[in-house]
Motif scaffolding. Structure first.
Motif, PDB file in Angstrom:
ATOM      1  N   HIS A 211      42.202  -1.303  35.846  1.00 50.98           N
ATOM      2  CA  HIS A 211      43.007  -2.223  36.030  1.00 50.98           C
ATOM      3  C   HIS A 211      44.427  -0.902  36.529  1.00 50.98           C
ATOM      4  N   MET A 212      44.981  -1.518  37.046  1.00 46.67           N
ATOM      5  CA  MET A 212      46.569  -0.746  37.566  1.00 46.67           C
ATOM      6  C   MET A 212      47.128  -0.856  37.050  1.00 46.67           C
ATOM      7  N   GLU A 213      48.075  -0.116  36.971  1.00 47.04           N
ATOM      8  CA  GLU A 213      49.607   0.277  36.262  1.00 47.04           C
ATOM      9  C   GLU A 213      50.488   1.203  36.770  1.00 47.04           C
ATOM     10  N   GLU A 214      51.674   1.578  35.991  1.00 48.68           N
ATOM     11  CA  GLU A 214      52.591   2.101  36.700  1.00 48.68           C
ATOM     12  C   GLU A 214      52.628   2.577  35.594  1.00 48.68           C
ATOM     13  N   ASP A 215      52.522   4.855  35.207  1.00 49.72           N
ATOM     14  CA  ASP A 215      53.345   5.201  34.153  1.00 49.72           C
ATOM     15  C   ASP A 215      54.448   5.159  33.610  1.00 49.72           C
ATOM     16  N   ALA A 216      54.976   6.054  32.649  1.00 48.75           N
ATOM     17  CA  ALA A 216      56.347   6.006  32.084  1.00 48.75           C
ATOM     18  C   ALA A 216      56.632   7.647  32.390  1.00 48.75           C
ATOM     19  N   GLY A 217      58.416   6.982  32.482  1.00 46.35           N
ATOM     20  CA  GLY A 217      58.594   8.826  32.040  1.00 46.35           C
ATOM     21  C   GLY A 217      58.019   9.796  31.109  1.00 46.35           C
ATOM     22  N   LYS A 218      59.062  10.721  31.428  1.00 45.41           N
ATOM     23  CA  LYS A 218      58.630  12.070  30.138  1.00 45.41           C
ATOM     24  C   LYS A 218      60.153  12.165  29.473  1.00 45.41           C
ATOM     25  N   LEU A 219      59.820  12.162  27.985  1.00 50.26           N
ATOM     26  CA  LEU A 219      60.451  13.256  27.288  1.00 50.26           C
ATOM     27  C   LEU A 219      60.250  14.198  26.862  1.00 50.26           C
ATOM     28  N   VAL A 220      61.359  15.473  27.572  1.00 54.25           N
ATOM     29  CA  VAL A 220      61.630  16.548  27.303  1.00 54.25           C
ATOM     30  C   VAL A 220      61.967  17.038  25.681  1.00 54.25           C
ATOM     31  N   HIS A 221      61.771  17.724  24.480  1.00 55.33           N
ATOM     32  CA  HIS A 221      62.451  17.562  24.057  1.00 55.33           C
ATOM     33  C   HIS A 221      62.815  19.358  24.155  1.00 55.33           C
ATOM     34  N   VAL A 222      64.284  20.065  24.349  1.00 61.57           N
ATOM     35  CA  VAL A 222      64.354  21.471  24.216  1.00 61.57           C
ATOM     36  C   VAL A 222      66.006  21.251  22.673  1.00 61.57           C
ATOM     37  N   ALA A 223      65.214  22.759  22.135  1.00 64.29           N
ATOM     38  CA  ALA A 223      66.096  22.965  21.318  1.00 64.29           C
ATOM     39  C   ALA A 223      66.853  21.920  21.034  1.00 64.29           C
ATOM     40  N   GLY A 224      66.122  20.711  19.811  1.00 59.58           N
ATOM     41  CA  GLY A 224      66.837  19.756  18.902  1.00 59.58           C
ATOM     42  C   GLY A 224      67.127  18.632  19.645  1.00 59.58           C
ATOM     43  N   GLU A 225      67.003  18.900  20.761  1.00 58.85           N
ATOM     44  CA  GLU A 225      67.830  17.673  21.893  1.00 58.85           C
ATOM     45  C   GLU A 225      66.396  17.065  22.396  1.00 58.85           C
ATOM     46  N   THR A 226      66.308  15.683  22.998  1.00 58.78           N
ATOM     47  CA  THR A 226      65.881  15.632  23.666  1.00 58.78           C
ATOM     48  C   THR A 226      66.194  14.786  25.013  1.00 58.78           C
ATOM     49  N   PHE A 227      65.562  15.641  26.149  1.00 59.04           N
ATOM     50  CA  PHE A 227      66.120  14.381  27.403  1.00 59.04           C
ATOM     51  C   PHE A 227      64.929  13.984  28.527  1.00 59.04           C
ATOM     52  N   ILE A 228      65.257  13.344  29.139  1.00 58.45           N
ATOM     53  CA  ILE A 228      64.092  12.438  29.421  1.00 58.45           C
ATOM     54  C   ILE A 228      64.187  12.373  30.908  1.00 58.45           C
ATOM     55  N   ASP A 229      62.597  13.051  31.707  1.00 58.79           N
ATOM     56  CA  ASP A 229      62.947  12.681  33.074  1.00 58.79           C
ATOM     57  C   ASP A 229      61.698  11.506  33.627  1.00 58.79           C
ATOM     58  N   PHE A 230      62.756  10.933  35.077  1.00 56.57           N
ATOM     59  CA  PHE A 230      62.142  10.006  35.073  1.00 56.57           C
ATOM     60  C   PHE A 230      61.181  10.267  36.663  1.00 56.57           C
ATOM     61  N   ASN A 231      60.360  11.341  36.628  1.00 55.59           N
ATOM     62  CA  ASN A 231      59.649  11.826  37.571  1.00 55.59           C
ATOM     63  C   ASN A 231      58.340  11.278  37.583  1.00 55.59           C
ATOM     64  N   ARG A 232      57.912  11.222  37.119  1.00 51.26           N
ATOM     65  CA  ARG A 232      56.654  10.292  36.183  1.00 51.26           C
ATOM     66  C   ARG A 232      56.797   8.710  36.550  1.00 51.26           C
ATOM     67  N   ALA A 233      57.921   8.589  35.887  1.00 51.96           N
ATOM     68  CA  ALA A 233      58.269   6.454  35.410  1.00 51.96           C
ATOM     69  C   ALA A 233      57.723   6.309  36.992  1.00 51.96           C
ATOM     70  N   GLY A 234      56.710   5.315  37.893  1.00 50.92           N
ATOM     71  CA  GLY A 234      56.651   5.500  38.482  1.00 50.92           C
ATOM     72  C   GLY A 234      55.163   5.426  39.642  1.00 50.92           C
ATOM     73  N   VAL A 235      54.727   6.648  38.727  1.00 52.18           N
ATOM     74  CA  VAL A 235      53.501   7.145  39.548  1.00 52.18           C
ATOM     75  C   VAL A 235      52.309   5.882  39.293  1.00 52.18           C
ATOM     76  N   PRO A 236      51.851   6.281  39.957  1.00 52.74           N
ATOM     77  CA  PRO A 236      50.259   5.042  39.801  1.00 52.74           C
ATOM     78  C   PRO A 236      49.406   5.119  38.849  1.00 52.74           C
ATOM     79  N   LEU A 237      48.484   4.262  38.237  1.00 53.93           N
ATOM     80  CA  LEU A 237      47.506   4.389  37.048  1.00 53.93           C
ATOM     81  C   LEU A 237      45.949   3.335  37.418  1.00 53.93           C
ATOM     82  N   LEU A 238      45.349   4.463  37.118  1.00 53.00           N
ATOM     83  CA  LEU A 238      44.205   3.150  37.122  1.00 53.00           C
ATOM     84  C   LEU A 238      44.068   3.184  35.133  1.00 53.00           C
ATOM     85  N   GLU A 239      43.924   2.013  34.908  1.00 52.65           N
ATOM     86  CA  GLU A 239      43.342   2.079  33.661  1.00 52.65           C
ATOM     87  C   GLU A 239      41.523   1.788  33.279  1.00 52.65           C
TER      88      GLU A 239
END
Ligand code: ADP
Ligand code: ZN
Ligand code: MG
Length: 476
Positions: free
Chosen positions: A120-148
């Motif tokens: 089946h087809m679905e969308e990918d999620a974003g990515k959490l990036v952990h740097v020096a005790g802090e967490t950032f979010i990058d949505f570039n990957r959100a919505g990238v197509p996947l086949l499962e």
């Protein structure tokens, strides 16, 4: 003895230009600054509407055809509801009751078929990036197509799991729909595993191992889990159904959550996306992109060229390399020798320099010219190897190299040199004539030194033997 039962859930990231439900570029690699390939759709802004990227459907249909899956006539998207910080909508658009296709298979070398439950087809999620005790979010990957791709629990050993994944990876690469790179995350695998008494029909309780990111780790995680579950069962315990994570450093799996905490995703049809009818026209059009698949190529190479398992396996692992091999054989014949040069010399050099064959100036044409010169004795084996090495490493045309360096040799060229060597080593010649035949390697060594390895030792040996025969006659 216990039977091992394994089923895999594999996510393959598709190489489309844009994301699955918006026109943002689907490229999210490290070089792309975070949160630059995003829009209101893939960041889940209220009121935004998804628009389905038809290329995703074509790629999905292509993989379905390659695995002989039955393609659904009518498909739809459903919302899989859960909360996670990298999932801005708090649901993932996926497929549940009406997947793209079902009932296909991938055949292993043994002839065993690993059945596919569904693709089946679905969308990918974003990515959490952990740097020096802090967490950032990058949505570039959100919505990238996947086949499962979900298999039936047909896999019976860690080795079979790795073979399945290898063939799946090669297949998506052959089809040009994904990089299929586990380390880079474009192919991701969750492995389900259980044990049962030998021959028993009823499956045992399974454990799911999540987010394993290399083939080696798939094998190690499964091997560890077999040992762990065996011990639990042997000591009279029960395996509990849970999700476990592979600890790469320790080579063990650790409990992440048990089924009691498992999600109810409350799937329901996404009202923003209409159901899609898959027409025969679409299937026919897509089927034109089907190519000979890795395992088919493997068996053909074994039969048609008489290659052994190892050589055929390496050659089939890369579409470009396989084509390269066949075109070279068309020019110079000798499939065994060509396969050997490609799977030993070329593959070895490429591994060292971290390049792919298609990134080098080596072509079937100039590689054939090189091999022809070698086969006809016009260049020596060491010279051919060094030319090949430099062609692949530095990116120079091999035939140009041979010309520039004057590597071409001929018997006429070597004769004066050989005569000179014999003249200046009269004692050794006498020894040879008196029966110390082994001393010929001394002469060959002298010639190699003077030609700086350009001459072919086999050729030299032949000429030395002839000349020495004459020389001995003269001594009689
Ligand atoms: P769930 O409902 O937990 O998601 P599914 O039946 O959907 O389980 O199967 C998910 C994956 O687990 C499939 O790849 C399937 O082949 C595999 N699987 C199911 N039952 C078992 C089992 N008892 N042992 C090993 N793998 C299993
Ligand atoms: Zn977007
Ligand atoms: Mg399931």
């Amino acid at each position: 003895m216990m039977d091992v039962v394994i089923g895999l859930e594999v996510h393959v990231q598709l190489k489309t230009k844009s994301k699955i439900f918006c026109s943002c570029p689907a490229d999210y690699t490290k070089d792309i600054p975070p949160n630059t390939h995003i829009c209101e759709v893939c960041t889940g802004q209220p009121g935004s509407l998804p628009v389905f990227n038809k290329k995703v459907l074509e790629y999905g249909v292509l993989l379905s055809l390659a695995t002989e899956s039955r393609i659904s006539k009518l498909i739809r998207f459903e919302r899989k509801n859960y909360f996670y910080p990298d999932l801005p909508k708090s649901y993932q658009i996926s497929q549940y009751r009406a997947p793209l296709s079902y009932g296909g298979f991938i055949e292993l070398k043994s002839g065993k078929r690993i059945r596919l439950q569904r693709i089946h087809m679905e969308e990918d999620a974003g990515k959490l990036v952990h740097v020096a005790g802090e967490t950032f979010i990058d949505f570039n990957r959100a919505g990238v197509p996947l086949l499962e791709i979900v298999t039936e629990p047909d896999i019976s050993s860690p080795d079979e799991a790795v073979e399945f994944l290898t063939l799946l990876r090669e297949t998506v690469r052959y089809l040009g729909i994904s990089d299929g790179d586990m380390e880079e995350g474009s192919l991701r695998c969750d492995a389900n595993i259980s044990l049962k008494p030998e021959g028993e029909d009823r499956l045992g309780t399974k454990v799911e191992i999540k987010n394993i990111n290399s083939f080696k780790f798939v094998k190690r995680a499964l091997e560890f889990e077999i040992k762990r579950q065996t011990e639990v069962l042997k000591s009279g315990g029960r395996v509990i159904q849970e999700t476990r994570l592979f600890n790469e450093a320790k080579g063990t799996t650790e409990s992440m959550r048990t089924k009691e905490e498992a999600h109810d995703y409350r799937y329901f049809p996404d009202p923003d996306l209409v159901p899609i009818e898959i027409s025969q026209e679409l299937i026919d059009r897509v089927s034109e992109d089907l190519v000979e698949l890795p395992l088919q190529k493997y068996w053909r190479f074994r039969k048609e060229y008489g290659l052994n398992d190892e050589r055929a396996s390496i050659l089939k692992s890369d579409y470009y390399m396989a084509e390269f091999f066949e075109r070279t054989v068309k020019f110079v014949g000798n499939p065994e020798k060509v396969a050997n040069w490609m799977t030993v010399e070329i593959t070895g050099i490429l591994r060292n320099v971290g390049k792919e064959l298609k990134e080098t100036p080596l072509t079937p044409e100039n590689f054939s010219s090189l091999l022809k010169l070698l086969f006809e004795g016009k260049i020596s084996r060491p010279a051919a190897k060094s030319v090949l090495k430099r062609a692949l490493e530095i990116g120079e045309d091999p035939i140009q190299l041979i010309e520039n360096e004057g590597l071409l040799q001929s018997r006429g060229d070597l004769s004066p040199l050989i005569e000179e060597i014999l003249r200046s080593h009269a004692d050794q010649v006498k020894d040879y004539c008196n029966g110390r035949k082994k001393i010929i390697s001394f002469f060959i060594g002298q010639a190699m030194k003077i030609t700086r390895g350009k001459a072919d030792p086999v050729e030299l040996k032949k000429i030395f033997e002839e000349k020495l025969k004459d020389a001995c006659k003269g001594l009689d």
